[in-house]
Design an enzyme around this catalytic site. Structure first.
Site, PDB file in Angstrom:
ATOM      1  N   GLY A   1      60.222  48.033   5.724  1.00  0.00           N
ATOM      2  CA  GLY A   1      60.658  48.367   4.366  1.00  0.00           C
ATOM      3  C   GLY A   1      59.611  48.221   3.280  1.00  0.00           C
ATOM      4  O   GLY A   1      59.893  47.657   2.230  1.00  0.00           O
ATOM      5  N   THR A   2      58.432  48.763   3.504  1.00  0.00           N
ATOM      6  CA  THR A   2      57.423  48.754   2.438  1.00  0.00           C
ATOM      7  C   THR A   2      56.719  50.099   2.430  1.00  0.00           C
ATOM      8  O   THR A   2      56.436  50.668   3.489  1.00  0.00           O
ATOM      9  CB  THR A   2      56.436  47.579   2.580  1.00  0.00           C
ATOM     10  OG1 THR A   2      55.402  47.709   1.617  1.00  0.00           O
ATOM     11  CG2 THR A   2      55.839  47.467   3.958  1.00  0.00           C
TER      12      THR A   2
ATOM     13  N   GLN B   1      56.238  40.512   0.895  1.00  0.00           N
ATOM     14  CA  GLN B   1      55.786  40.887  -0.446  1.00  0.00           C
ATOM     15  C   GLN B   1      56.889  40.626  -1.464  1.00  0.00           C
ATOM     16  O   GLN B   1      56.668  40.726  -2.661  1.00  0.00           O
ATOM     17  CB  GLN B   1      55.434  42.383  -0.481  1.00  0.00           C
ATOM     18  CG  GLN B   1      54.281  42.762   0.421  1.00  0.00           C
ATOM     19  CD  GLN B   1      54.173  44.265   0.546  1.00  0.00           C
ATOM     20  OE1 GLN B   1      53.511  44.929  -0.231  1.00  0.00           O
ATOM     21  NE2 GLN B   1      54.848  44.814   1.530  1.00  0.00           N
TER      22      GLN B   1
ATOM     23  N   CYS C   1      47.783  24.132 -15.991  1.00  0.00           N
ATOM     24  CA  CYS C   1      47.783  23.208 -14.835  1.00  0.00           C
ATOM     25  C   CYS C   1      47.856  23.977 -13.509  1.00  0.00           C
ATOM     26  O   CYS C   1      47.397  23.484 -12.476  1.00  0.00           O
ATOM     27  CB  CYS C   1      48.955  22.249 -14.898  1.00  0.00           C
ATOM     28  SG  CYS C   1      49.111  21.374 -16.465  1.00  0.00           S
TER      29      CYS C   1
ATOM     30  N   ALA D   1      66.749  48.858   7.712  1.00  0.00           N
ATOM     31  CA  ALA D   1      66.301  47.586   8.273  1.00  0.00           C
ATOM     32  C   ALA D   1      67.425  46.909   9.059  1.00  0.00           C
ATOM     33  O   ALA D   1      67.192  46.359  10.141  1.00  0.00           O
ATOM     34  CB  ALA D   1      65.816  46.677   7.150  1.00  0.00           C
TER      35      ALA D   1
ATOM     36  N   CYS E   1      54.790  23.620 -20.726  1.00  0.00           N
ATOM     37  CA  CYS E   1      54.478  22.572 -19.744  1.00  0.00           C
ATOM     38  C   CYS E   1      54.794  21.195 -20.328  1.00  0.00           C
ATOM     39  O   CYS E   1      54.372  20.869 -21.437  1.00  0.00           O
ATOM     40  CB  CYS E   1      53.009  22.670 -19.363  1.00  0.00           C
ATOM     41  SG  CYS E   1      52.500  21.414 -18.194  1.00  0.00           S
TER      42      CYS E   1
ATOM     43  N   TYR F   1      61.955  38.817 -15.923  1.00  0.00           N
ATOM     44  CA  TYR F   1      62.073  37.972 -14.724  1.00  0.00           C
ATOM     45  C   TYR F   1      63.376  37.165 -14.728  1.00  0.00           C
ATOM     46  O   TYR F   1      63.902  36.832 -13.651  1.00  0.00           O
ATOM     47  CB  TYR F   1      60.818  37.099 -14.534  1.00  0.00           C
ATOM     48  CG  TYR F   1      59.708  37.950 -13.952  1.00  0.00           C
ATOM     49  CD1 TYR F   1      59.733  38.326 -12.612  1.00  0.00           C
ATOM     50  CD2 TYR F   1      58.701  38.465 -14.756  1.00  0.00           C
ATOM     51  CE1 TYR F   1      58.768  39.168 -12.078  1.00  0.00           C
ATOM     52  CE2 TYR F   1      57.728  39.303 -14.239  1.00  0.00           C
ATOM     53  CZ  TYR F   1      57.767  39.649 -12.895  1.00  0.00           C
ATOM     54  OH  TYR F   1      56.824  40.495 -12.366  1.00  0.00           O
TER      55      TYR F   1
ATOM     56  N   HIS G   1      53.289  37.550  -2.749  1.00  0.00           N
ATOM     57  CA  HIS G   1      53.335  37.976  -4.152  1.00  0.00           C
ATOM     58  C   HIS G   1      54.072  36.973  -5.035  1.00  0.00           C
ATOM     59  O   HIS G   1      54.511  37.317  -6.130  1.00  0.00           O
ATOM     60  CB  HIS G   1      53.982  39.364  -4.274  1.00  0.00           C
ATOM     61  CG  HIS G   1      53.120  40.468  -3.727  1.00  0.00           C
ATOM     62  ND1 HIS G   1      53.577  41.748  -3.514  1.00  0.00           N
ATOM     63  CD2 HIS G   1      51.817  40.485  -3.352  1.00  0.00           C
ATOM     64  CE1 HIS G   1      52.603  42.498  -3.024  1.00  0.00           C
ATOM     65  NE2 HIS G   1      51.523  41.753  -2.910  1.00  0.00           N
TER      66      HIS G   1
ATOM     67  N   GLU H   1      62.232  56.005   5.912  1.00  0.00           N
ATOM     68  CA  GLU H   1      61.283  57.127   5.759  1.00  0.00           C
ATOM     69  C   GLU H   1      59.889  56.625   6.092  1.00  0.00           C
ATOM     70  O   GLU H   1      59.629  55.418   6.045  1.00  0.00           O
ATOM     71  CB  GLU H   1      61.322  57.666   4.324  1.00  0.00           C
ATOM     72  CG  GLU H   1      60.951  56.629   3.308  1.00  0.00           C
ATOM     73  CD  GLU H   1      61.344  57.007   1.883  1.00  0.00           C
ATOM     74  OE1 GLU H   1      61.835  58.120   1.663  1.00  0.00           O
ATOM     75  OE2 GLU H   1      61.153  56.161   1.000  1.00  0.00           O
TER      76      GLU H   1
HETATM   77  N1  APR Z   1      65.669  49.476   5.075  1.00  0.00           N
HETATM   78  C1  APR Z   1      64.321  49.509   5.212  1.00  0.00           C
HETATM   79  N2  APR Z   1      63.494  50.073   4.310  1.00  0.00           N
HETATM   80  C2  APR Z   1      64.040  50.631   3.236  1.00  0.00           C
HETATM   81  C3  APR Z   1      65.432  50.657   2.999  1.00  0.00           C
HETATM   82  C4  APR Z   1      66.263  50.049   3.992  1.00  0.00           C
HETATM   83  N3  APR Z   1      67.588  50.019   3.876  1.00  0.00           N
HETATM   84  N4  APR Z   1      65.646  51.297   1.826  1.00  0.00           N
HETATM   85  C5  APR Z   1      64.456  51.675   1.344  1.00  0.00           C
HETATM   86  N5  APR Z   1      63.470  51.279   2.198  1.00  0.00           N
HETATM   87  C6  APR Z   1      62.023  51.484   2.076  1.00  0.00           C
HETATM   88  C7  APR Z   1      61.594  52.739   1.368  1.00  0.00           C
HETATM   89  O1  APR Z   1      61.567  53.832   2.261  1.00  0.00           O
HETATM   90  C8  APR Z   1      60.194  52.353   0.856  1.00  0.00           C
HETATM   91  O2  APR Z   1      59.222  52.677   1.828  1.00  0.00           O
HETATM   92  O3  APR Z   1      61.496  50.423   1.307  1.00  0.00           O
HETATM   93  C9  APR Z   1      60.269  50.835   0.741  1.00  0.00           C
HETATM   94  C10 APR Z   1      60.234  50.327  -0.682  1.00  0.00           C
HETATM   95  O4  APR Z   1      58.978  50.608  -1.222  1.00  0.00           O
HETATM   96  P1  APR Z   1      58.499  49.952  -2.585  1.00  0.00           P
HETATM   97  O5  APR Z   1      59.561  50.054  -3.609  1.00  0.00           O
HETATM   98  O6  APR Z   1      57.175  50.547  -2.879  1.00  0.00           O
HETATM   99  O7  APR Z   1      58.369  48.395  -2.248  1.00  0.00           O
HETATM  100  P2  APR Z   1      57.153  47.608  -1.618  1.00  0.00           P
HETATM  101  O8  APR Z   1      56.405  48.459  -0.665  1.00  0.00           O
HETATM  102  O9  APR Z   1      57.707  46.318  -1.133  1.00  0.00           O
HETATM  103  O10 APR Z   1      56.255  47.320  -2.887  1.00  0.00           O
HETATM  104  C11 APR Z   1      55.093  46.559  -2.729  1.00  0.00           C
HETATM  105  O11 APR Z   1      54.666  46.627  -5.082  1.00  0.00           O
HETATM  106  O12 APR Z   1      56.403  46.846  -6.450  1.00  0.00           O
HETATM  107  C12 APR Z   1      55.295  46.066  -6.193  1.00  0.00           C
HETATM  108  O13 APR Z   1      54.644  43.776  -6.094  1.00  0.00           O
HETATM  109  C13 APR Z   1      55.696  44.658  -5.835  1.00  0.00           C
HETATM  110  O14 APR Z   1      55.773  43.541  -3.704  1.00  0.00           O
HETATM  111  C14 APR Z   1      55.913  44.781  -4.353  1.00  0.00           C
HETATM  112  C15 APR Z   1      54.821  45.758  -3.956  1.00  0.00           C
END
Ligand code: APR
Length: 236
Positions: free
Chosen positions: A182-183, A96, A125, A226, A144, A61, A114, A210
């Site tokens: 983007g997730t 997230q 604490c 994004a 702490c 971290y 998260h 994607e």
């Molecule tokens: N713009 C938008 N999206 C993008 C870009 C971009 N330039 N580049 C990549 N991505 C997308 C990918 O296509 C993918 O779907 O971002 C996503 C990333 O996916 P993950 O790495 O799985 O991230 P996330 O979904 O945020 O993960 C969720 O899992 O890793 C743990 O706790 C962590 O909060 C995180 C959670």
């Protein structure tokens, strides 16, 4: 925000993931082959990892703090901050991501479901506090000031419950539109927000290069990065 088809009375719930910070140079988790800076999730991001090797967890971290400090918010973070300014209380941002790029991009109210990279908390604490320290020397891990127990990152690890879920569900229920950016749709409960939105008849939009795993649940998928797509939403 005609680019999203919003009316002046509509309410927007936004969920962001690692992809929104990708163009700021922060590697996504699944985009880097399921590794974070070379570590597997179970080595560094679970309660078991913390019990087994707190020095390794803090090392990891600390590295993520350094990476985040070296990066800058991008046009997508700034576009969401502009939407917040335009919509006020009709806008809610849930991320997230643990980085602080939304805040540095101008967002005023961000819910980090998260946790936050720049906060820590005492194991006993439990109260989070701002912390920009680097704990890379395993012999001097933080404790702490009040009770002497170990201080851990204020991060929701795999197997832990995300923060303030009741607030999130209430905001979802009060929205008319859900924008997900983007997730990958692979980590719950966040991946399930779109299904909840569907049950309530909300309009759902996904933005990313994607399709996510839960693509079938969205009304509208806008493929692209994004920064491209969100900047375009403001222009629209
Ligand atoms: N713009 C938008 N999206 C993008 C870009 C971009 N330039 N580049 C990549 N991505 C997308 C990918 O296509 C993918 O779907 O971002 C996503 C990333 O996916 P993950 O790495 O799985 O991230 P996330 O979904 O945020 O993960 C969720 O899992 O890793 C743990 O706790 C962590 O909060 C995180 C959670």
């Amino acid at each position: 925000m005609s680019g999203l088809g919003l009316l002046p009375t509509d309410r927007l719930f936004v969920l962001t993931g690692a992809g929104i910070s990708a163009e700021s140079g922060l590697a996504t988790f699944r985009g880097s082959g399921g590794l974070w800076n070379g570590y597997r999730v179970e080595q560094v991001a679970t309660p078991e990892a913390w019990q087994a090797d707190p020095a390794l967890v803090w090392n990891f971290y600390s590295m993520r703090r350094r990476d985040a400090l070296a990066s800058e918010p991008n046009a997508a973070h700034r576009a969401l901050a502009t939407m917040e300014k335009q919509m006020g209380d009709r806008f809610y941002l849930c991320t997230q991501n643990v980085d602080d790029l939304h805040e540095r991009g101008g967002s005023l109210r961000v819910h980090h479901m998260h946790g936050s990279l720049f906060e820590s908390r005492c194991e006993r604490c439990e109260v989070p506090f701002a912390d920009r320290g680097f704990y890379e020397d395993g012999n001097t891990l933080p404790t702490c000031k009040d009770c002497g127990a170990a201080v851990r990152p204020h991060i929701v690890w795999f197997g832990e419950i995300p923060l303030a879920m009741e607030e999130i569900y209430a905001k979802l229920a009060a929205s008319t539109h859900v924008l997900v950016v983007g997730t990958s749709g692979s980590v719950y409960p966040a991946a399930g927000f779109v299904q909840i939105a569907n049950q309530r008849g909300l309009k759902t939009i996904y933005v990313g290069p994607e399709e996510p795993l839960n693509a079938g649940a969205f009304d509208d998928i806008r493929l692209g990065t994004a920064t491209e797509i969100l900047s375009g939403c403001l222009d629209g």
